[in-house]
Design an enzyme around this catalytic site. Structure first.
Site, short mmCIF file in Angstrom:
data_model
loop_
_atom_site.label_atom_id
_atom_site.label_comp_id
_atom_site.label_asym_id
_atom_site.label_seq_id
_atom_site.Cartn_x
_atom_site.Cartn_y
_atom_site.Cartn_z
N GLU A 170 43.63 34.37 31.19
CA GLU A 170 42.60 33.98 30.23
C GLU A 170 41.32 34.71 30.61
O GLU A 170 40.29 34.11 30.82
CB GLU A 170 42.37 32.48 30.36
CG GLU A 170 42.46 31.73 29.07
CD GLU A 170 42.17 30.27 29.30
OE1 GLU A 170 41.84 29.87 30.42
OE2 GLU A 170 42.26 29.52 28.32
N GLN B 148 46.20 40.18 50.68
CA GLN B 148 47.27 40.99 50.09
C GLN B 148 47.70 42.10 51.05
O GLN B 148 46.89 42.93 51.43
CB GLN B 148 46.78 41.60 48.77
CG GLN B 148 47.72 42.65 48.20
CD GLN B 148 47.20 43.22 46.89
OE1 GLN B 148 47.34 42.63 45.85
NE2 GLN B 148 46.59 44.40 46.96
N SER C 78 48.92 48.00 50.89
CA SER C 78 48.68 49.35 51.40
C SER C 78 49.04 49.48 52.87
O SER C 78 48.92 48.53 53.64
CB SER C 78 47.20 49.71 51.23
OG SER C 78 46.83 49.72 49.89
N SER D 89 41.76 43.17 52.62
CA SER D 89 40.49 42.46 52.47
C SER D 89 40.63 41.01 52.90
O SER D 89 41.62 40.36 52.58
CB SER D 89 40.01 42.50 51.02
OG SER D 89 39.81 43.84 50.64
#
Lengths: 358, 398
Positions: free
Chosen positions: B242, B122, B125, B159
């Protein structure tokens, strides 16, 4: 999985809370608290709660009760704690439970109907200060009782007292037996406590008292935890509402981060503990192998949390929170009783550690 | 009240257990091989046990929403130490693609992401954009022929970038637009010359997150997800997961078990540390908080199962677990005494946990940001007048 209250349980709490809103607002609690002389309870309120069935909750249906479970009693204890209700609920509910669990059929029939209806008041004498509360720490012995029990709720008003004995058994002492009662100058004037001194007092053993005693002790821990949750949650709400309306520097004090974080810390300490006391009550009802440990953990954690939250509540209110006229001190004093009665958090944690096999 | 899933689920649990037993551990006994893990995941999807909310057309197993079944599957997978199907990044990008992606993007990316053939990190930042994410500056411009985006800038705290094939990124595509309005959501292949990945060494000495530098990196024009300039909305994916908190409790519960084991093992004044009154009492106090976490989570999950409105505890859970992890790590510190200073010694794991418990207070929204969220959403306190400025100064990183 359904770790939720049933519609019937919500209805029970709603009826009790509704009554308390009408008959036991903060002003009323202050009036009872400030009545000169020895602390006393609100007989009219207790009678109204009795009409709703509060003293009957765990009494078997065969003896005039509702035959419900500890979780039902605990959620009512939460509601009473939230309102700081000045009623003899704690001792009475535990005494009725002791007789329900430990009495012979004949004993149950003799005593329970009048306790379920609220016609008579009962209490429990467990404490032998300092800090000796559990069945294995009791010392009174004999066919007639001689000795002292401390911090007995509403002994002065009680028609009968369930007394914990040195054998771990339970005995019932009736009002006309040979004992004296001295009311403490209690911090929590919503729940008076007495020192009871027995001198050759005639007492009747409960048929299955040794079995009932540890169960009643655990139930007491759960009821205190529930009371503490109700009180702490009320203090959080009260502090949050005050922060929204109190203005300084031209804005609500809720806008200041220092206070915001303190309010968050209070909510973070309180809200998750609801699940803990629910579980302790549920374990008492349905999971016997986990019940003792959970009850001790709930009492320790909630009593400590409640007391701290009342300290934070004073800080969140500033000077007004330190005054006699404000509600906070009443909750702090209830927290003091919840903390001390039945033994401190420290004692319950040591006991929980033993039970965990550490 | 009922804390179990009820007998109607017993047969389902037995079925799941039998499936796992016949597929894991793998025949060659190699628990770490990607091929074995992939084969297991594929079989589990086929069976309807993994990626249950994702349509079959995109490689999922398309099962009706049933949080109890999902929890049972997770419990059984954990019990058997079988692959969970969770690969870092995919839980974030797949829901986004399902909601906002073009048909072509869904066809191309979702299925290989579920099987781990594509691994995502991702890119949100930046050095200057932590808690205040919308102040990000990495920019993407269309090439002169309009066929691709040219990306320049850098991301940080990324990460697993060093183990990923792709990155999903927030970038500024409309330089003149107001702060939130100029951002787009881009998919970028990391395996190209314009991308440099530099691992950052954590205080634990481990390498988990990275800086990612874009120097005229490229991605095709159709790799933009959602509308151009509306990437901020794309990150607010609303797909219903879920997931309850029950599986998130696995690590605090196992950390607590390890702590009890440690305290029985370590000696203090000639007896196990757990016999020391102060340590014993603190351990019991920690257990009280852990029980609060566990049973409040059961309550939240029950509300979800029975379609009732959510509770306030769900919003508090992350901060509560963070504080609890710190408290556990500190009690371990007290027990290991001198060994606490020796990272080459037997207690390295607990020294790491002492530090890692701190990373939890930063990653995925700092504890101070969590406090702001609780103040506003749970307690209903008015938004801070200076909330933006405050958020900037609080959030070293998000």
């Amino acid at each position: 999985m359904n770790f939720l209250l049933s519609p019937e349980q919500h209805a029970l709490v709603d009826s009790v809370s509704g009554l308390l809103r009408d008959r036991c607002d903060a002003l009323h609690v202050h009036q009872v608290f400030d009545t000169p002389g020895e602390a006393a309870f609100d007989a009219a309120l207790w009678s109204a709660l009795s009409e709703l069935g509060v003293p009957a909750i765990m009494v078997p249906e065969a003896h005039g009760g509702l035959g419900l479970e500890l979780i039902d009693l605990a959620i009512v204890s939460e509601a009473l704690g939230r309102a700081a209700a000045p009623v003899p609920f704690l001792g009475h509910a535990l005494a009725a439970l002791a007789i329900s669990l430990g009495g012979s059929e004949e004993q149950k029939e003799r005593w329970l109907p009048a306790l379920a209806s609220g016609e008579k008041i009962a209490t429990v004498a467990f404490g032998e200060s300092p800090g000796r509360w559990a069945p294995d720490e009791w010392t009174l012995l004999g066919e007639t009782l001689t000795g002292t029990k401390t911090m007995v709720p509403n002994a002065k008003e009680a028609d009968l007292i369930v007394v914990g004995l040195g054998t771990g058994a339970l005995a019932v002492v009736e009002k006309d037996a040979s004992f004296t009662v001295a009311r403490l100058d209690v911090a929590d004037r919503t729940r008076p406590l007495d020192t009871v001194t027995f001198t050759d007092a005639s007492a009747e053993l409960l048929a299955n008292g040794t079995v009932a005693a540890p169960r009643v002790f655990d139930a007491a821990a759960v009821l205190l935890a529930a009371d503490a949750f109700g009180g702490a949650d009320h203090c959080v709400n009260m502090s949050v509402e005050y922060a929204k309306i109190r203005e300084q520097y031209g804005q609500p004090i809720a806008a200041f981060q220092g206070l915001r974080y303190q309010l968050v810390a209070m909510a973070l300490a309180t809200e998750p503990a609801r699940g803990l006391y629910w579980f302790a009550a549920h374990a008492w009802d349905a999971l016997p192998e986990k019940a003792r440990h959970a009850a001790g953990q709930a009492k320790a954690h909630l009593a400590e949390t409640y007391l701290q939250v009342t300290r934070d509540t004073v800080e969140a209110h500033g000077g007004i929170g330190f005054t006699w006229e404000h509600d906070t001190h009443i909750y702090m004093k209830r927290a003091m009783l919840d903390w001390a009665w039945l033994g401190t958090p420290s004692r319950h944690r040591q006991r929980a550690a033993d039970l965990a096999g550490w | 009240m009922d804390l179990g899933f009820g007998p109607e689920y017993d047969a389902f649990r037995a079925e799941v257990r039998a499936f796992i037993a016949s597929h894991w551990p793998p025949e060659d006994g190699d628990l770490k091989s990607h091929a074995n893990e992939r084969a297991f995941v594929v079989a589990a999807i086929e069976q309807g046990y993994m990626h249950r909310s994702i349509p079959r057309a995109y490689g999922g197993s398309e099962q009706p929403y049933d949080i109890a079944r999902a929890e049972i599957i997770r419990e059984e997978l954990t019990r058997a130490r079988a692959p969970s199907g969770r690969i870092p990044g995919n839980g974030l990008v797949v829901p986004t693609l399902l909601e906002w992606g073009t048909e072509e993007q869904k066809q191309r990316f979702i299925s290989p992401t579920l099987t781990g053939d594509i691994v995502w990190c991702q890119g949100f930042s930046e050095p200057g954009a932590g808690s205040d994410l919308a102040s990000l500056r990495t920019r993407a411009e269309l090439s002169s022929d309009g066929t691709k985006w040219i990306i320049n800038g850098s991301k940080i705290w990324t990460s697993h970038a060093h183990k990923s094939t792709h990155i999903f990124c927030l970038v500024r595509t409309e330089p003149g637009a107001p702060k939130h309005a100029g951002i787009s959501y881009l998919l970028i292949d990391l395996r190209q010359p314009g991308v440099t990945i530099r691992p950052l060494v954590q205080m634990t000495r481990q390498k988990e997150f990275n800086e990612v530098f874009f120097d005229n990196a490229e991605t095709p024009v159709d790799m933009l997800v959602g509308e151009r300039g509306k990437g901020w909305n794309v990150t607010r994916s609303t797909l219903k997961h879920e997931r309850s908190g029950i599986s998130a409790m696995t690590w605090p519960l196992s950390m607590f078990r390890d702590l009890v084991k440690l305290l029985k093992e370590v000696e203090r004044d000639g007896q196990p540390a757990i016999k020391d009154l102060r340590i014993r009492e603190e351990l019991a106090a920690i257990e009280g908080e852990l029980m609060s976490l566990v049973y409040s989570t059961y309550r939240s999950t029950s509300l979800d199962i029975h379609n009732q409105p959510g509770d306030t505890f769900s919003t508090m859970r992350k901060l509560y677990m963070t504080d609890l992890a710190g408290r556990m790590a500190k009690l371990a510190r007290d027990a290991v005494e001198d060994d606490f200073a020796d990272m080459g010694g037997a207690r390295l794991k607990w020294i790491e946990r002492f530090m890692i418990s701190l990373s939890m207070s930063i990653a995925g929204g700092t504890s101070n940001i969590q406090r702001n969220i609780i103040a506003e959403r749970v307690l209903g306190l008015p938004r801070e007048r200076t909330s933006e400025r405050a958020a900037n100064s609080q959030g070293a990183a998000a």
